[in-house]
Structures are given as C-alpha cells and as structure tokens.
Design a protein around this motif. Structure first.
Motif, PDB file in Angstrom:
ATOM      1  N   ARG A  22       0.830  -1.165  -0.034  1.00 25.43           N
ATOM      2  CA  ARG A  22       0.034  -0.130  -0.060  1.00 25.43           C
ATOM      3  C   ARG A  22       0.870   1.233  -0.073  1.00 25.43           C
ATOM      4  N   ASP A  23       2.164   1.277   0.594  1.00 25.39           N
ATOM      5  CA  ASP A  23       2.996   2.279   0.461  1.00 25.39           C
ATOM      6  C   ASP A  23       3.340   2.818  -0.898  1.00 25.39           C
ATOM      7  N   TRP A  48      -4.418   5.802   5.375  1.00 26.42           N
ATOM      8  CA  TRP A  48      -3.371   6.744   4.449  1.00 26.42           C
ATOM      9  C   TRP A  48      -2.505   7.671   5.353  1.00 26.42           C
ATOM     10  N   SER A  49      -2.763   7.889   6.575  1.00 25.79           N
ATOM     11  CA  SER A  49      -1.983   8.616   7.595  1.00 25.79           C
ATOM     12  C   SER A  49      -0.653   7.695   7.956  1.00 25.79           C
ATOM     13  N   HIS A  50      -1.055   6.286   7.835  1.00 23.06           N
ATOM     14  CA  HIS A  50       0.339   5.592   8.143  1.00 23.06           C
ATOM     15  C   HIS A  50       1.017   5.219   6.837  1.00 23.06           C
ATOM     16  N   TYR A  51       0.479   5.281   5.608  1.00 20.75           N
ATOM     17  CA  TYR A  51       1.303   5.185   4.414  1.00 20.75           C
ATOM     18  C   TYR A  51       1.996   6.425   4.491  1.00 20.75           C
ATOM     19  N   VAL A  52       1.643   7.392   4.449  1.00 19.44           N
ATOM     20  CA  VAL A  52       2.045   8.777   4.487  1.00 19.44           C
ATOM     21  C   VAL A  52       3.374   8.733   5.473  1.00 19.44           C
ATOM     22  N   PHE A  53       3.106   8.387   6.749  1.00 11.78           N
ATOM     23  CA  PHE A  53       4.238   8.211   7.795  1.00 11.78           C
ATOM     24  C   PHE A  53       5.250   7.497   7.314  1.00 11.78           C
ATOM     25  N   LYS A  54       5.050   6.284   6.696  1.00  9.05           N
ATOM     26  CA  LYS A  54       6.090   5.248   6.308  1.00  9.05           C
ATOM     27  C   LYS A  54       6.947   6.026   4.985  1.00  9.05           C
ATOM     28  N   ARG A  56       7.351   9.184   4.731  1.00  8.71           N
ATOM     29  CA  ARG A  56       8.068  10.067   5.254  1.00  8.71           C
ATOM     30  C   ARG A  56       9.377   9.389   5.893  1.00  8.71           C
ATOM     31  N   HIS A  57       9.191   8.612   6.951  1.00 15.13           N
ATOM     32  CA  HIS A  57      10.098   8.263   7.940  1.00 15.13           C
ATOM     33  C   HIS A  57      10.994   7.152   7.395  1.00 15.13           C
ATOM     34  N   THR A  58      10.601   6.335   6.653  1.00 12.02           N
ATOM     35  CA  THR A  58      11.266   5.234   6.043  1.00 12.02           C
ATOM     36  C   THR A  58      11.784   5.528   4.892  1.00 12.02           C
ATOM     37  N   HIS A  59      11.318   6.173   3.995  1.00 11.66           N
ATOM     38  CA  HIS A  59      11.749   6.299   2.494  1.00 11.66           C
ATOM     39  C   HIS A  59      12.151   8.067   2.305  1.00 11.66           C
ATOM     40  N   GLY A  60      12.167   8.640   3.313  1.00 11.60           N
ATOM     41  CA  GLY A  60      12.749  10.142   3.397  1.00 11.60           C
ATOM     42  C   GLY A  60      11.808  10.797   2.242  1.00 11.60           C
ATOM     43  N   LEU A  61      10.658  10.865   2.083  1.00  5.86           N
ATOM     44  CA  LEU A  61       9.936  11.770   1.096  1.00  5.86           C
ATOM     45  C   LEU A  61       9.413  12.821   1.922  1.00  5.86           C
ATOM     46  N   VAL A  62       9.227  14.101   1.383  1.00  3.17           N
ATOM     47  CA  VAL A  62       8.548  15.290   1.903  1.00  3.17           C
ATOM     48  C   VAL A  62       7.112  15.303   1.425  1.00  3.17           C
ATOM     49  N   ILE A  63       6.153  15.248   2.499  1.00  2.00           N
ATOM     50  CA  ILE A  63       4.718  15.203   2.059  1.00  2.00           C
ATOM     51  C   ILE A  63       4.110  16.166   3.097  1.00  2.00           C
ATOM     52  N   GLU A  64       3.546  17.201   2.527  1.00  2.00           N
ATOM     53  CA  GLU A  64       2.634  18.195   3.254  1.00  2.00           C
ATOM     54  C   GLU A  64       1.338  17.450   3.641  1.00  2.00           C
ATOM     55  N   THR A  77     -12.710  18.066   9.859  1.00  2.00           N
ATOM     56  CA  THR A  77     -11.493  18.232   8.837  1.00  2.00           C
ATOM     57  C   THR A  77     -11.107  16.847   8.472  1.00  2.00           C
ATOM     58  N   HIS A  78     -10.431  16.964   7.304  1.00  2.00           N
ATOM     59  CA  HIS A  78      -9.680  15.760   6.597  1.00  2.00           C
ATOM     60  C   HIS A  78      -8.405  16.199   6.222  1.00  2.00           C
ATOM     61  N   ALA A  79      -7.328  15.207   6.112  1.00  2.00           N
ATOM     62  CA  ALA A  79      -6.001  15.577   5.585  1.00  2.00           C
ATOM     63  C   ALA A  79      -6.129  15.631   3.911  1.00  2.00           C
ATOM     64  N   ARG A  80      -5.222  16.474   3.366  1.00  2.00           N
ATOM     65  CA  ARG A  80      -4.810  16.335   2.103  1.00  2.00           C
ATOM     66  C   ARG A  80      -3.316  16.279   2.089  1.00  2.00           C
ATOM     67  N   TYR A  81      -2.950  15.411   1.371  1.00  5.27           N
ATOM     68  CA  TYR A  81      -1.400  14.839   1.295  1.00  5.27           C
ATOM     69  C   TYR A  81      -0.898  15.296   0.117  1.00  5.27           C
ATOM     70  N   VAL A  82       0.164  16.085   0.087  1.00  7.61           N
ATOM     71  CA  VAL A  82       0.797  16.894  -1.288  1.00  7.61           C
ATOM     72  C   VAL A  82       2.200  16.343  -1.010  1.00  7.61           C
ATOM     73  N   LEU A  83       2.631  15.370  -2.128  1.00  8.53           N
ATOM     74  CA  LEU A  83       4.174  15.231  -2.113  1.00  8.53           C
ATOM     75  C   LEU A  83       4.990  16.296  -2.565  1.00  8.53           C
ATOM     76  N   ARG A  84       5.949  16.819  -1.743  1.00 11.96           N
ATOM     77  CA  ARG A  84       7.002  17.772  -2.309  1.00 11.96           C
ATOM     78  C   ARG A  84       8.158  17.403  -2.790  1.00 11.96           C
ATOM     79  N   SER A  85       8.405  16.153  -2.556  1.00  8.62           N
ATOM     80  CA  SER A  85       9.671  15.650  -3.113  1.00  8.62           C
ATOM     81  C   SER A  85       9.570  15.487  -4.688  1.00  8.62           C
ATOM     82  N   GLU A  86      10.665  15.521  -5.258  1.00  9.21           N
ATOM     83  CA  GLU A  86      10.526  15.078  -6.547  1.00  9.21           C
ATOM     84  C   GLU A  86      11.088  13.872  -6.829  1.00  9.21           C
TER      85      GLU A  86
END
Length: 99
Positions: A22-23, A48-54, A56-64, A77-86
């Motif tokens: 799923r990641d 979703w929040s766990h996929y984003v956590f992994k 970020r923290h396992t693969h070093g991606l910047v996700i807002e 409220t809900h989260a919108r996740y935006v990938l900032r890493s290229e």
C-alpha cells in the motif's frame, strides 16, 4: 504471491529504494495527483496517514499535510497529502542495469 512494489528514488541524488504494498500504491497516487494532492475521501484506503508516515520516515519523502474542512452530517476536517519531493520511478531491474 508476488508483492506489489515499485522502485523509486528522490531526485536529484537519492539512492534507489524498493517501496512495497500500500505504500507503493500511495506513492503512485501522490505522484498522479501532483500539486492537488490526495485525500482519503478522493482516494479511499484504510490507513492513509500510516502510508504517509512510512513514506516520510522510512523512505525520506517530503509530504505536506494540509487540513481541510468538510461539511455534512459528520462535519470536521480531513487531511490532504501533497508530495513535495521530486521522485523518479525506476524500472524494477534498475540496479542490474546500473551495474
């Protein structure tokens, strides 16, 4: 059974990484969404929040994480996740080609 996976690296000089399950799916959805990002409402998935956590923290991606209000019977409220890493998606056999 073969696991779902993708090979990727953070540009400009990140090392190739294998992202599985799923990641990998979440990363593909973030890449496809671009600057608009993804929400669990638009792209339903159980954690979703766990996929984003992994990512970020396992693969070093910047996700807002952008908090957005929503109405309805259970307004909040809900989260919108935006990938900032290229990120570059690599062929599955990229390491063999580089050797």
């Amino acid at each position: 059974m073969k696991r779902y996976m993708i090979r990727a690296r953070v540009l400009p000089d990140g090392l190739p990484q294998t992202i599985i399950g799923r990641d990998a799916w979440a990363l593909e959805r973030l890449l496809a969404a671009g600057a608009c990002g993804c929400t669990p409402i638009d792209e339903p998935a159980p954690r979703w929040s766990h996929y984003v956590f992994k990512l970020r923290h396992t693969h070093g991606l910047v996700i807002e994480t952008v908090e957005e209000p929503h109405g309805g019977r259970f307004a909040g409220t809900h989260a919108r996740y935006v990938l900032r890493s290229e990120v570059e998606i690599l062929p599955a056999d990229a390491e063999r080609e580089a050797a």
